[in-house]
Design a protein around this motif. Structure first.
Motif, PDB file in Angstrom:
ATOM      1  N   CYS A 177      -0.570   8.443   4.245  1.00 19.85           N
ATOM      2  CA  CYS A 177       0.530   8.177   3.426  1.00 19.85           C
ATOM      3  C   CYS A 177       1.874   8.809   4.193  1.00 19.85           C
ATOM      4  O   CYS A 177       3.074   8.339   4.042  1.00 19.85           O
ATOM      5  CB  CYS A 177       0.199   8.572   1.952  1.00 19.85           C
ATOM      6  SG  CYS A 177      -0.629   7.437   0.976  1.00 19.85           S
TER       7      CYS A 177
ATOM      8  N   TRP B 292       0.887  -1.318   0.069  1.00 27.64           N
ATOM      9  CA  TRP B 292       0.010   0.048  -0.062  1.00 27.64           C
ATOM     10  C   TRP B 292       0.849   1.394  -0.064  1.00 27.64           C
ATOM     11  O   TRP B 292       0.476   2.275  -0.678  1.00 27.64           O
ATOM     12  CB  TRP B 292      -0.949   0.038   1.109  1.00 27.64           C
ATOM     13  CG  TRP B 292      -1.676   1.420   1.434  1.00 27.64           C
ATOM     14  CD1 TRP B 292      -2.846   1.547   0.532  1.00 27.64           C
ATOM     15  CD2 TRP B 292      -1.620   2.177   2.280  1.00 27.64           C
ATOM     16  NE1 TRP B 292      -3.291   2.686   0.996  1.00 27.64           N
ATOM     17  CE2 TRP B 292      -2.564   3.159   1.810  1.00 27.64           C
ATOM     18  CE3 TRP B 292      -0.841   2.396   3.193  1.00 27.64           C
ATOM     19  CZ2 TRP B 292      -2.688   4.552   2.543  1.00 27.64           C
ATOM     20  CZ3 TRP B 292      -0.705   3.774   4.048  1.00 27.64           C
ATOM     21  CH2 TRP B 292      -1.879   4.651   3.794  1.00 27.64           C
ATOM     22  N   ARG B 293       1.913   1.325   0.642  1.00 27.25           N
ATOM     23  CA  ARG B 293       2.877   2.402   0.919  1.00 27.25           C
ATOM     24  C   ARG B 293       3.453   2.743  -0.483  1.00 27.25           C
ATOM     25  O   ARG B 293       3.479   3.774  -0.784  1.00 27.25           O
ATOM     26  CB  ARG B 293       3.975   2.208   1.813  1.00 27.25           C
ATOM     27  CG  ARG B 293       4.836   3.318   2.153  1.00 27.25           C
ATOM     28  CD  ARG B 293       5.754   3.373   3.204  1.00 27.25           C
ATOM     29  NE  ARG B 293       6.626   2.182   3.394  1.00 27.25           N
ATOM     30  CZ  ARG B 293       7.620   2.268   4.083  1.00 27.25           C
ATOM     31  NH1 ARG B 293       7.562   3.114   5.098  1.00 27.25           N
ATOM     32  NH2 ARG B 293       8.501   1.110   4.237  1.00 27.25           N
TER      33      ARG B 293
ATOM     34  N   CYS C 290       1.127   5.014  -2.460  1.00 31.92           N
ATOM     35  CA  CYS C 290       0.487   5.951  -1.921  1.00 31.92           C
ATOM     36  C   CYS C 290       0.404   7.311  -2.569  1.00 31.92           C
ATOM     37  O   CYS C 290      -0.668   8.025  -2.736  1.00 31.92           O
ATOM     38  CB  CYS C 290       1.452   6.332  -0.687  1.00 31.92           C
ATOM     39  SG  CYS C 290       0.693   5.641   0.856  1.00 31.92           S
ATOM     40  N   SER C 291       1.348   7.323  -4.047  1.00 30.07           N
ATOM     41  CA  SER C 291       1.237   8.508  -4.696  1.00 30.07           C
ATOM     42  C   SER C 291      -0.158   8.900  -5.412  1.00 30.07           C
ATOM     43  O   SER C 291      -0.186   9.967  -5.992  1.00 30.07           O
ATOM     44  CB  SER C 291       2.261   8.409  -5.900  1.00 30.07           C
ATOM     45  OG  SER C 291       2.210   7.467  -6.672  1.00 30.07           O
TER      46      SER C 291
END
Length: 366
Positions: free
Chosen positions: A93, A77-78, A81-82
């Protein structure tokens, strides 16, 4: 599209949606005899009461939550984040980017402290897809006889109907990008992109370049109804093996039951994971394709999928995933296609997924 257009593997294994024939219309009815004019009293029109939003629940209430690999979920997921711009997600985020690799307990708490689960009403279907790696040739022979076609110059804009699969395949292929086994090309078109391995030279990636805008139609039902495959055996491996064993007119007839046709372009293979409709690399096992008319790219979901119908499938899929892709066969609010990765092993697993799905959207805590 799923995998740049992706279009599902699992889409192949959907039960084919048959368009019901139009009901017979009655003949003209003679007008009634004139009578006294009566002004009916219209009943009071009251607006329907709004449907309540599903209640938010703690993530600890999600079925199977404690058994997930929260470190893998956090990293996947990280990394994406954009693409999520809402302030509440942006805050989560920023927090994720500010920490080093978390252990399992810290990763689980990270999600539990920032999100709640919103169960979406009803049940649907989970399928799987992957990025195939296929052998290819620069010129045709008896085995590699299926042309990989580029986008034609006369292809209309999205939504403009173009000839179906059978009509396109009947055309000369002097501009073919490569030549594949017919069954491999069929599955490459379902997946939407993949890697081609040639006897000479470096691998190349076949990238989605458009479709004929014909509807996608799975072939599993037809093969079962014709007695070609037994119920429960219509996985990708079962269908592909049958097509390979019946190359020629028999296999072509079955493949023509899916009129949708995908065109490609070739690019250098950079060795990176393929990108989905969100424009970011797809993390294996942690990305889903959804109907983007009903869902938002970048949203977090918890999938709870059980009761598989295909032989050899894992019994359950319960995990945190991100909506990063879409596909031509992925339609409806409770419909998801789980990306499994690249290569034959991923394809084997993806081809066996057809599970009853319950879906939960993760909402940032107030």
């Amino acid at each position: 599209m799923r995998l740049s257009g992706l279009i599902a593997l699992a889409g192949l294994f959907l039960l084919a949606a048959c368009a019901a024939p139009g009901a017979l219309r009655p003949g003209p009815v003679p007008p009634p005899s004139p009578g006294p004019e009566v002004t009916p009293t219209a009943p009071e029109q009251r607006p329907a009461p709004p449907r309540p939003e599903p209640a938010l629940v703690p993530l600890t209430d999600l079925p199977g939550w404690s058994q997930d690999d929260h470190v893998a979920a956090f990293e996947a997921w990280r990394a994406n984040c954009s693409i999520r711009r809402l302030p509440a997600f942006a805050s989560a985020c920023r927090d994720a980017m500010a920490v080093d690799l978390l252990d399992s307990e810290a990763a689980r708490r990270f999600f539990e402290e920032r999100f709640l689960g919103q169960p979406l009403p009803g049940e649907g279907v989970l399928t799987g897809y992957f990025a195939p790696i296929y052998e290819a040739r620069r010129s045709p022979d008896a085995e590699f006889s299926a042309p990989l076609r580029p986008r034609p110059e006369d292809l209309p804009a999205e939504g403009g109907i173009y000839p179906d699969r059978a009509a396109i395949e009947a055309r000369p292929a002097s501009d073919a990008l490569a030549w594949l086994r017919p069954e491999d090309k069929f599955f490459l078109q379902i997946q939407g992109s993949g890697t081609l391995i040639f006897p000479e030279g470096p691998p190349q990636r076949a990238v989605f370049a458009g479709t004929n805008s014909q509807p996608f139609s799975g072939v599993a039902n037809a093969m079962r109804e014709r007695g070609l495959l037994e119920a429960g055996q219509t996985s990708a491996e079962g269908i592909r093996a049958w097509l390979a064993a019946h190359r020629g007119p028999e296999a072509a007839e079955i493949m023509a039951l899916n009129p949708r046709y995908v065109f490609f372009r070739l690019t250098a293979d950079d060795g990176l994971p393929p990108r989905g409709a969100a424009g970011v690399p797809l993390p294996a096992g942690r990305a889903i394709a959804v109907d983007l008319s009903l869902h938002t790219s970048g949203d977090l979901y918890w999938i709870d999928a059980q009761s598989p119908i295909l032989a050899g499938a894992f019994p359950t899929y319960r995990r945190l995933v991100t909506a990063l892709d879409t596909g031509g066969a992925i339609r409806g609010p409770i419909r998801a296609d789980l990306y499994l990765g690249q290569g034959p092993e991923a394809g084997l697993e993806a081809g066996r997924i057809r599970h009853v799905l319950r879906l939960y959207r993760l909402a940032p805590r107030p």
